[in-house]
Design a protein around this motif. Structure first.
Motif, PDB file in Angstrom:
ATOM      1  N   GLU A 114     -18.826  -8.245  22.648  1.00  0.00           N
ATOM      2  CA  GLU A 114     -17.560  -9.793  21.852  1.00  0.00           C
ATOM      3  C   GLU A 114     -17.696  -9.664  20.765  1.00  0.00           C
ATOM      4  OE1 GLU A 114     -21.550 -12.632  20.668  1.00  0.00           O
ATOM      5  OE2 GLU A 114     -21.975 -11.798  23.082  1.00  0.00           O
ATOM      6  N   VAL A 115     -17.453  -8.950  20.009  1.00  0.00           N
ATOM      7  CA  VAL A 115     -17.296  -8.747  18.700  1.00  0.00           C
ATOM      8  C   VAL A 115     -16.354  -6.972  18.838  1.00  0.00           C
ATOM      9  CG1 VAL A 115     -17.654  -8.190  15.965  1.00  0.00           C
ATOM     10  CG2 VAL A 115     -18.979  -9.838  17.405  1.00  0.00           C
ATOM     11  N   GLN A 116     -14.860  -7.811  18.445  1.00  0.00           N
ATOM     12  CA  GLN A 116     -13.269  -7.082  18.707  1.00  0.00           C
ATOM     13  C   GLN A 116     -12.792  -7.288  17.143  1.00  0.00           C
ATOM     14  OE1 GLN A 116     -11.904  -6.889  22.203  1.00  0.00           O
ATOM     15  NE2 GLN A 116     -13.485  -6.665  23.380  1.00  0.00           N
ATOM     16  N   VAL A 117     -12.342  -5.777  16.781  1.00  0.00           N
ATOM     17  CA  VAL A 117     -11.002  -5.520  16.422  1.00  0.00           C
ATOM     18  C   VAL A 117     -10.040  -5.255  16.498  1.00  0.00           C
ATOM     19  CG1 VAL A 117     -12.114  -3.344  14.791  1.00  0.00           C
ATOM     20  CG2 VAL A 117     -10.602  -4.925  13.587  1.00  0.00           C
ATOM     21  N   GLN A 118      -8.514  -6.321  17.163  1.00  0.00           N
ATOM     22  CA  GLN A 118      -7.935  -6.098  17.419  1.00  0.00           C
ATOM     23  C   GLN A 118      -6.695  -5.500  16.433  1.00  0.00           C
ATOM     24  OE1 GLN A 118      -6.942  -9.608  20.289  1.00  0.00           O
ATOM     25  NE2 GLN A 118      -8.883  -9.204  20.853  1.00  0.00           N
ATOM     26  N   ARG A 119      -5.976  -4.090  17.202  1.00  0.00           N
ATOM     27  CA  ARG A 119      -4.897  -3.993  15.928  1.00  0.00           C
ATOM     28  C   ARG A 119      -3.620  -4.919  16.673  1.00  0.00           C
ATOM     29  NH1 ARG A 119      -4.389  -0.597  12.203  1.00  0.00           N
ATOM     30  NH2 ARG A 119      -6.542   0.885  12.157  1.00  0.00           N
ATOM     31  N   LEU A 120      -2.950  -5.681  15.060  1.00  0.00           N
ATOM     32  CA  LEU A 120      -1.453  -6.162  15.635  1.00  0.00           C
ATOM     33  C   LEU A 120      -0.303  -4.933  15.474  1.00  0.00           C
ATOM     34  CD1 LEU A 120      -2.790  -9.563  14.579  1.00  0.00           C
ATOM     35  CD2 LEU A 120      -2.394  -8.976  17.180  1.00  0.00           C
ATOM     36  N   ARG A 121      -0.084  -4.113  14.214  1.00  0.00           N
ATOM     37  CA  ARG A 121       0.349  -3.267  14.318  1.00  0.00           C
ATOM     38  C   ARG A 121      -0.683  -2.541  13.470  1.00  0.00           C
ATOM     39  NH1 ARG A 121       1.925  -8.352  11.633  1.00  0.00           N
ATOM     40  NH2 ARG A 121       1.803  -7.873   9.012  1.00  0.00           N
ATOM     41  N   GLY A 122      -0.022  -1.911  12.368  1.00  0.00           N
ATOM     42  CA  GLY A 122      -0.282  -0.660  11.520  1.00  0.00           C
ATOM     43  C   GLY A 122      -1.368  -1.012  10.404  1.00  0.00           C
ATOM     44  N   ASP A 123      -0.812  -2.355   9.528  1.00  0.00           N
ATOM     45  CA  ASP A 123      -1.871  -3.279   8.520  1.00  0.00           C
ATOM     46  C   ASP A 123      -1.724  -4.050   8.569  1.00  0.00           C
ATOM     47  OD1 ASP A 123       1.025  -4.121   8.795  1.00  0.00           O
ATOM     48  OD2 ASP A 123       1.769  -3.556   7.032  1.00  0.00           O
ATOM     49  N   ALA A 124      -2.287  -5.080  10.106  1.00  0.00           N
ATOM     50  CA  ALA A 124      -2.325  -6.344  10.335  1.00  0.00           C
ATOM     51  C   ALA A 124      -3.488  -5.755  11.989  1.00  0.00           C
ATOM     52  CB  ALA A 124      -1.263  -6.600  10.548  1.00  0.00           C
ATOM     53  N   VAL A 125      -4.417  -6.282  11.812  1.00  0.00           N
ATOM     54  CA  VAL A 125      -5.698  -6.623  12.820  1.00  0.00           C
ATOM     55  C   VAL A 125      -5.747  -7.988  12.801  1.00  0.00           C
ATOM     56  CG1 VAL A 125      -6.453  -4.405  12.186  1.00  0.00           C
ATOM     57  CG2 VAL A 125      -7.480  -6.095  11.154  1.00  0.00           C
ATOM     58  N   LEU A 126      -6.622  -8.264  13.310  1.00  0.00           N
ATOM     59  CA  LEU A 126      -7.250 -10.018  14.705  1.00  0.00           C
ATOM     60  C   LEU A 126      -9.124  -9.120  13.961  1.00  0.00           C
ATOM     61  CD1 LEU A 126      -5.998 -12.294  14.182  1.00  0.00           C
ATOM     62  CD2 LEU A 126      -5.849 -11.890  16.730  1.00  0.00           C
TER      63      LEU A 126
ATOM     64  N   TYR B  92       0.716  -1.760  -0.585  1.00  0.00           N
ATOM     65  CA  TYR B  92      -0.218   0.298   0.145  1.00  0.00           C
ATOM     66  C   TYR B  92       1.103   1.665   0.023  1.00  0.00           C
ATOM     67  CZ  TYR B  92       1.546  -0.446   5.173  1.00  0.00           C
ATOM     68  OH  TYR B  92       1.604  -0.219   6.427  1.00  0.00           O
ATOM     69  N   GLU B  93       0.171   2.442  -0.471  1.00  0.00           N
ATOM     70  CA  GLU B  93       0.706   3.220  -0.293  1.00  0.00           C
ATOM     71  C   GLU B  93       0.326   4.411   0.766  1.00  0.00           C
ATOM     72  OE1 GLU B  93       0.590   6.118  -4.163  1.00  0.00           O
ATOM     73  OE2 GLU B  93       1.437   4.487  -4.947  1.00  0.00           O
ATOM     74  N   GLY B  94       0.902   5.472   1.590  1.00  0.00           N
ATOM     75  CA  GLY B  94      -0.230   6.289   2.242  1.00  0.00           C
ATOM     76  C   GLY B  94       0.315   6.167   3.662  1.00  0.00           C
ATOM     77  N   PRO B  95       0.249   6.116   4.880  1.00  0.00           N
ATOM     78  CA  PRO B  95       0.130   6.288   6.360  1.00  0.00           C
ATOM     79  C   PRO B  95       0.313   4.871   6.677  1.00  0.00           C
ATOM     80  CG  PRO B  95      -1.872   6.203   5.913  1.00  0.00           C
ATOM     81  CD  PRO B  95      -1.536   6.558   4.550  1.00  0.00           C
ATOM     82  N   ALA B  96       1.381   4.479   7.686  1.00  0.00           N
ATOM     83  CA  ALA B  96       1.750   3.375   7.660  1.00  0.00           C
ATOM     84  C   ALA B  96       0.559   2.812   8.704  1.00  0.00           C
ATOM     85  CB  ALA B  96       2.730   3.076   8.683  1.00  0.00           C
ATOM     86  N   GLN B  97      -0.092   3.827   9.228  1.00  0.00           N
ATOM     87  CA  GLN B  97      -1.616   2.619   9.901  1.00  0.00           C
ATOM     88  C   GLN B  97      -2.317   2.925   9.258  1.00  0.00           C
ATOM     89  OE1 GLN B  97      -2.002   3.165  13.915  1.00  0.00           O
ATOM     90  NE2 GLN B  97      -4.657   3.521  13.694  1.00  0.00           N
ATOM     91  N   GLN B  98      -3.092   1.429   8.042  1.00  0.00           N
ATOM     92  CA  GLN B  98      -4.819   1.259   7.835  1.00  0.00           C
ATOM     93  C   GLN B  98      -5.453   0.979   8.526  1.00  0.00           C
ATOM     94  OE1 GLN B  98      -4.425   1.587   3.935  1.00  0.00           O
ATOM     95  NE2 GLN B  98      -2.195   2.844   4.726  1.00  0.00           N
ATOM     96  N   ASP B  99      -6.496   1.493   7.897  1.00  0.00           N
ATOM     97  CA  ASP B  99      -8.022   0.905   8.632  1.00  0.00           C
ATOM     98  C   ASP B  99      -8.614  -0.043   8.182  1.00  0.00           C
ATOM     99  OD1 ASP B  99      -8.293   2.995  10.429  1.00  0.00           O
ATOM    100  OD2 ASP B  99      -8.532   4.866   8.586  1.00  0.00           O
ATOM    101  N   PHE B 100      -9.189  -0.309   8.593  1.00  0.00           N
ATOM    102  CA  PHE B 100     -10.306  -1.906   7.889  1.00  0.00           C
ATOM    103  C   PHE B 100     -11.512  -2.240   8.451  1.00  0.00           C
ATOM    104  CE2 PHE B 100      -5.672  -3.179   8.786  1.00  0.00           C
ATOM    105  CZ  PHE B 100      -4.734  -3.966   7.999  1.00  0.00           C
ATOM    106  N   GLU B 101     -12.350  -2.624   7.363  1.00  0.00           N
ATOM    107  CA  GLU B 101     -13.466  -3.202   7.440  1.00  0.00           C
ATOM    108  C   GLU B 101     -14.374  -4.347   7.382  1.00  0.00           C
ATOM    109  OE1 GLU B 101     -15.580  -0.073   4.648  1.00  0.00           O
ATOM    110  OE2 GLU B 101     -15.741   1.316   6.174  1.00  0.00           O
ATOM    111  N   TRP B 102     -14.894  -4.464   7.739  1.00  0.00           N
ATOM    112  CA  TRP B 102     -15.117  -6.560   8.273  1.00  0.00           C
ATOM    113  C   TRP B 102     -16.523  -6.416   7.923  1.00  0.00           C
ATOM    114  CZ3 TRP B 102     -11.707 -10.459   8.242  1.00  0.00           C
ATOM    115  CH2 TRP B 102     -10.916 -10.434   9.283  1.00  0.00           C
TER     116      TRP B 102
END
Length: 626
Positions: A93-105, A48-58
């Motif tokens: 009960e439902v969460q998104v956990q950031r592992l790093r700027g470009d990875a989530v759980l 990707y280009e842009g900031p190191a912290q990316q957003d995620f949508e599920w």
């Protein structure tokens, strides 16, 4: 061949696009998880280009509406969730956990059947150009929870109390056997792993406090928790599968530290499409509250029948009883019992008289060999010591010592406890034998080459009928002017009239004789200068009991007798010095110089008399002239 120019440029552009395009990665599906558990789905973006912290949508696409995307959660919009997920997101009960700027759980707790479907992880673009993939999809299938775990009937081995959880008491050293039933009816191919764990007493049960004892992994490998690894290697700890769904743990040689609450944990594992194994279900059941009855807290020893007063030659019987809530002697426990005796007033438990070892084999302690002493088991936990004929030396304080052993791996025994009884006084009357001995050198003077005869007369007062006497002869030689060598046995005769010869200083023949009922004689044949020394006679009185054993009832020692072998032609000057206990005047060198000394003295006296006479004569002549 056509227009070849643009083709390489198009290829380079395609390669340029491929190397710089955004890529979103999720696990390969389908993923199988169990309803009611917690599921984790990772997602990361690269290129990707842009900031190191990316957003995620599920998003979720349910099987009944595969084209309808249901918003679950987003990292940039707190109100992103659709109504079906909003309450669960708000409750955590439902969460998104950031592992790093470009990875989530994505974490979904309490998985529901309606959570099955295709999950899409979407990353909003931050690129200057819209290139590559901006989302990844993975299918999640929800399985019903069919895993079951419980204590295996008929229950654990030991003494069990009807409580919940069941309370089990085992003796130290016994085997602790616990069973567990673990089964699943999942249609997919899964493995069940079973683990037995323990929580120390009075500690709440939890994943942090549960200490694994031993477990059967999903690959069927058996592994033990850290503190139990050595016991698993030694064979004291075992885990096996019996049938399709029964597991049995056996802890051999139970120790005090094995007490606690035991649990069985069953975990169901499945292999994901990427080849890794994932735990999809886990359940735990309480097996038993285990108490270990230590032998040291139970072992007790009592003795009887109380203080004893007996006469010499009478039998002495003492009883020892081992009590307490103890396991029977057998495969897991063993016992040894012995008697100790300390003379009256002596500190400590004393010396061993007799004992029965863990195999029931009896043995006598040092100093008791050859006596008629029996150590036997007369009841299940009662032991008897019997001395057929007691002696005055048997008087003292008796204690019974019991030791408990537990059997470890193989046949190895480990001492687990020991206990001594209270002291039991035993009094044995003395025989009242008084001995006196008088020794002398026959003739008073002996010469080299002759035979020296030493006589010893013994007088006896008191004692039982059948008393017998023995006598031994000893010599002490002068090493120098200030010290002498230890006494050395020359010869002896025991109470049966059997003579025993020791070592004579001169190395010549020796004879020991009984010349009267209470008179002994020592003869040194072919006397030499090496036989010079101070001799004495040591008589002893002996009594034989009904068991034919002998014991010494009294002893004495005569006065010293000096033996000096003279050379022929030399005799002592004065009988007074000889009568004072010396049978010689001086050493050999003085004997040799004796005659010159007398001659020199006579010459000196004569010369003095002549001088004195001459002076006197001259003085008288002058006086007459006046």
């Amino acid at each position: 061949m056509g227009a070849p120019g643009p083709a390489p440029l198009s290829l380079l552009l395609m390669l340029g696009i491929g190397c710089c395009a955004r890529e979103v990665l999720v696990p390969k599906g389908p993923l199988y998880r169990v309803a009611g558990t917690t599921v984790f789905i990772p997602c990361n973006v690269s290129g990707y280009e842009g900031p190191a912290q990316q957003d995620f949508e599920w998003f979720l696409y349910r099987p009944e509406a595969p084209e309808a995307a249901l918003g679950i959660i987003s990292t940039r919009d707190a109100r992103f969730a659709y109504a079906v997920f909003a309450p669960r997101v708000a409750a955590g009960e439902v969460q998104v956990q950031r592992l790093r700027g470009d990875a989530v759980l994505l974490r979904i707790a309490h998985l529901q059947v309606q959570d099955a479907g295709v999950y899409e992880c979407y990353t909003p673009s931050t690129d200057a150009r819209y290139l590559g993939s901006y989302s990844g999809k993975v299918e999640l299938r929800v399985l019903p929870d069919t895993l079951q775990v419980s204590a295996a009937p008929p229950g654990p081995r030991g003494r069990q109390a009807p409580t919940s959880p069941p309370r089990l008491t085992v003796y130290e050293g016994q085997e602790l056997a616990l069973g567990c039933l673990a089964r699943t009816s999942t249609q997919e191919h899964t493995h069940v792993a079973v683990s037995f764990g323990r929580v120390v007493p009075e500690v709440p049960v939890g994943r942090a406090t549960l200490q694994e004892v031993v477990g059967l992994r999903s690959d069927l490998a058996v592994e033990a928790g850290g503190p139990y690894a050595e016991r698993l290697t030694a064979g004291e700890l075992r885990l096996g599968k019996e049938g399709a769904d029964r597991y049995r743990m056996v802890v051999g040689g139970t120790q005090a530290g094995d007490a606690g609450t035991y649990h069985c944990t069953a975990a169901e594992w499945i292999q994901d499409p990427d080849g890794s194994w994932a735990q999809i279900a886990e359940k735990r059941a309480v097996l038993a509250q285990v108490d270990v009855q230590t032998l040291s807290s139970q072992l007790a020893v009592t003795v009887g029948p109380g203080e004893r007063r007996i006469g010499p030659g009478e039998p002495l019987e003492l009883l020892c009883n081992v009590s307490g809530a103890l396991p029977p002697q057998g495969r897991h426990a063993a016992y040894s019992v012995g008697w100790e005796m300390a003379p009256a007033g002596a500190p400590g438990p004393g010396r061993l008289v007799a004992q029965l070892d863990t195999e029931g084999v009896g043995s006598l302690g040092p100093g008791y060999e050859g006596r008629h002493i029996a150590m036997e088991k007369v009841a299940s936990r009662t032991y008897r010591l019997r001395l057929e004929a007691a002696r005055p030396g048997d008087a003292g304080t008796y204690r019974c010592l019991a030791k408990a052993y537990v059997r470890g791996s193989g046949t190895r025994l480990r001492e687990a406890a020991s206990a001594r009884s209270r002291p039991l006084p035993v009094h044995v009357r003395e025989e009242g034998v008084v001995l006196e001995a008088v020794a002398w050198l026959a003739g008073g003077t002996v010469y080299r080459g002759e035979t020296a005869s030493l006589l010893c007369n013994i007088s006896v007062r008191g004692g039982p009928p059948g008393l017998r006497l023995a006598a031994s002869w000893w010599v002490e030689r002068q090493e120098d002017e200030q010290s002498s060598a230890p006494a050395q046995l020359v010869g002896s005769m025991n109470q049966d009239g059997v003579a025993e010869l020791g070592v004579r200083p001169g190395g010549g023949p020796v004879s020991v004789e009984l010349v009267g009922p209470r008179s002994h004689r020592l003869r040194l044949h072919s006397l030499g200068p090496e036989d010079e020394g101070v001799y004495h006679c040591a008589p002893s009185a002996w009594v034989q009991h009904a068991d034919y054993s002998w014991y010494q009832a009294g002893s004495a020692r005569s006065g010293p007798v000096t033996v000096y072998p003279y050379m022929h032609g030399r005799a002592p000057l004065s009988t007074e010095r000889a009568g004072a206990g010396r049978s010689w005047l001086c050493m050999d060198a003085l004997d040799t110089l004796f005659l010159p000394l007398l001659v020199g003295t006579g010459v000196a006296l004569v010369t003095g008399a002549i001088v004195l006479g001459t002076i006197t004569c001259c003085f008288m002549k002058r006086l007459r002239k006046r």
